[in-house]
Design a protein around this motif. Sequence first.
Motif, PDB file in Angstrom:
ATOM      1  N   ARG A 284       2.850 -11.260  -3.360  1.00  0.00           N
ATOM      2  CA  ARG A 284       3.809 -10.499  -2.575  1.00  0.00           C
ATOM      3  C   ARG A 284       3.591  -9.006  -2.756  1.00  0.00           C
ATOM      4  N   ASN A 285       2.295  -8.547  -3.003  1.00  0.00           N
ATOM      5  CA  ASN A 285       1.797  -7.332  -3.421  1.00  0.00           C
ATOM      6  C   ASN A 285       0.877  -6.492  -2.209  1.00  0.00           C
ATOM      7  N   ARG A 286       0.614  -7.211  -1.008  1.00  0.00           N
ATOM      8  CA  ARG A 286       0.212  -6.604  -0.088  1.00  0.00           C
ATOM      9  C   ARG A 286       1.302  -6.255   1.058  1.00  0.00           C
ATOM     10  N   LEU A 287       1.312  -4.754   1.542  1.00  0.00           N
ATOM     11  CA  LEU A 287       2.174  -4.243   2.501  1.00  0.00           C
ATOM     12  C   LEU A 287       1.566  -4.583   3.817  1.00  0.00           C
ATOM     13  N   TYR A 288       2.109  -5.202   4.664  1.00  0.00           N
ATOM     14  CA  TYR A 288       1.798  -5.260   6.138  1.00  0.00           C
ATOM     15  C   TYR A 288       2.409  -4.307   6.981  1.00  0.00           C
ATOM     16  N   ILE A 289       1.792  -3.637   7.634  1.00  0.00           N
ATOM     17  CA  ILE A 289       2.317  -2.396   8.375  1.00  0.00           C
ATOM     18  C   ILE A 289       2.134  -2.685   9.920  1.00  0.00           C
ATOM     19  N   CYS A 290       2.993  -2.698  10.776  1.00  0.00           N
ATOM     20  CA  CYS A 290       3.053  -2.799  12.132  1.00  0.00           C
ATOM     21  C   CYS A 290       3.078  -1.242  12.863  1.00  0.00           C
ATOM     22  N   GLY A 291       1.955  -0.574  13.309  1.00  0.00           N
ATOM     23  CA  GLY A 291       1.686   0.602  13.854  1.00  0.00           C
ATOM     24  C   GLY A 291       1.402   0.893  15.150  1.00  0.00           C
ATOM     25  N   THR A 292       2.505   0.792  16.192  1.00  0.00           N
ATOM     26  CA  THR A 292       2.240   0.658  17.282  1.00  0.00           C
ATOM     27  C   THR A 292       1.085  -0.198  17.945  1.00  0.00           C
ATOM     28  N   THR A 293      -0.144   0.145  17.924  1.00  0.00           N
ATOM     29  CA  THR A 293      -1.290  -0.384  18.471  1.00  0.00           C
ATOM     30  C   THR A 293      -1.942  -1.467  17.497  1.00  0.00           C
ATOM     31  N   SER A 294      -1.543  -1.291  16.387  1.00  0.00           N
ATOM     32  CA  SER A 294      -2.386  -1.909  15.359  1.00  0.00           C
ATOM     33  C   SER A 294      -1.423  -2.563  14.198  1.00  0.00           C
ATOM     34  N   LEU A 295      -2.496  -3.481  13.301  1.00  0.00           N
ATOM     35  CA  LEU A 295      -1.842  -4.051  12.138  1.00  0.00           C
ATOM     36  C   LEU A 295      -2.682  -3.419  11.136  1.00  0.00           C
ATOM     37  N   TYR A 296      -1.699  -3.063  10.097  1.00  0.00           N
ATOM     38  CA  TYR A 296      -2.435  -2.287   8.933  1.00  0.00           C
ATOM     39  C   TYR A 296      -2.093  -3.141   7.711  1.00  0.00           C
ATOM     40  N   ALA A 297      -2.744  -3.159   6.460  1.00  0.00           N
ATOM     41  CA  ALA A 297      -2.321  -3.582   5.264  1.00  0.00           C
ATOM     42  C   ALA A 297      -2.793  -2.688   4.178  1.00  0.00           C
ATOM     43  N   TYR A 298      -1.956  -2.787   2.906  1.00  0.00           N
ATOM     44  CA  TYR A 298      -2.119  -1.686   2.066  1.00  0.00           C
ATOM     45  C   TYR A 298      -1.842  -2.349   0.715  1.00  0.00           C
ATOM     46  N   TYR A 299      -2.636  -2.568  -0.314  1.00  0.00           N
ATOM     47  CA  TYR A 299      -2.003  -3.161  -1.707  1.00  0.00           C
ATOM     48  C   TYR A 299      -1.216  -2.117  -2.393  1.00  0.00           C
ATOM     49  N   VAL A 300      -0.409  -2.601  -3.044  1.00  0.00           N
ATOM     50  CA  VAL A 300       0.551  -1.702  -4.057  1.00  0.00           C
ATOM     51  C   VAL A 300       0.495  -2.491  -5.302  1.00  0.00           C
ATOM     52  N   LEU A 301       1.333  -1.829  -6.222  1.00  0.00           N
ATOM     53  CA  LEU A 301       1.305  -2.218  -7.599  1.00  0.00           C
ATOM     54  C   LEU A 301       2.857  -2.873  -7.827  1.00  0.00           C
ATOM     55  N   VAL A 302       3.606  -3.032  -6.808  1.00  0.00           N
ATOM     56  CA  VAL A 302       4.848  -3.714  -6.892  1.00  0.00           C
ATOM     57  C   VAL A 302       4.894  -4.974  -6.014  1.00  0.00           C
TER      58      VAL A 302
END
Length: 308
Positions: A284-302
Amino acid sequence: MTKEILDPAYEVLDPRAKGLFNKTAKLERLYEGCRWAEGPAYFPAGRYLIWSDIPNNRIMRYDETDGSVSVFREPSNNTNGHTVDREGRLVSCEHLGRRVSRTEHDGSITVLADRWNGKRLNSPNDVVVKSDGSIWFTDPAYGIDWDYEGARAESEIGACNVYRIDPASGAVDLVADDFKRPNGLAFSPDESKLYIADTGASHFENGPRHIRVFNVEGGRTLKGGEIFATCTNGMFDGFRCDEDGRIWTSAADGVHVYDPDGTMIARVHVPEIVANVCFGALRRNRLYICGTTSLYAYYVLVRGAKTF
């Protein structure tokens, strides 16, 4: 499309945020081609994420094991927000169906709520499931305001409210009725508080663009409702809590991170307006982000708060 790696995107605004980010992590664009990406929900058993492409009337699926993207359901009744219940079933808010539905393990669909006091709901927007099995959802009018994300219609209820579905009886109970446009919502990790966004600024001059916080009493009623934070860029939409109670919320310039005391402590810059987020991956340390036209992902430390 081929996965695109973007530059490090985080910005620390307060010393409390220094342990949230890995300096070597990159913001990844996993898919583009949506008209309005929304409602991400992660299925840990299958290691995949689904999200809504509301105007295109479809639900998309990202497979974390191989990076592939496919259509999960089309048409989708212009679904918006989703969550996963305690039995691993998909719970969805449908603009066009004007209802909250559940996809069973065999693929059949059960209607959980489509009316309150005998009147049709407006267009359920976002949904969360509490540990007792109750389902809480917001019901603004975005899906009936225009044909773009649903079908234009008059509101039968005449207001935009927040509701709770009882896990035993299935009764739909009103829990908050003082919102202009209730939107995203999330429980604190211990479920003692419920945070709810109001995006009334979309329809009302100087309208609300904030998140309010309520105390959850007896597991079924809300008290309080003070303003927790006001958006500094655009409007808050969907958001999630991490396991320490911080809120990671959508905004016009990316993802804003708030300490439980309401202080904005960090920002993740995203090159599109963000509508919603959720945590995924095995830890559960990957932040999935819905941004208008796209799906993004960003690994965080929490880690995101456990919601299943």
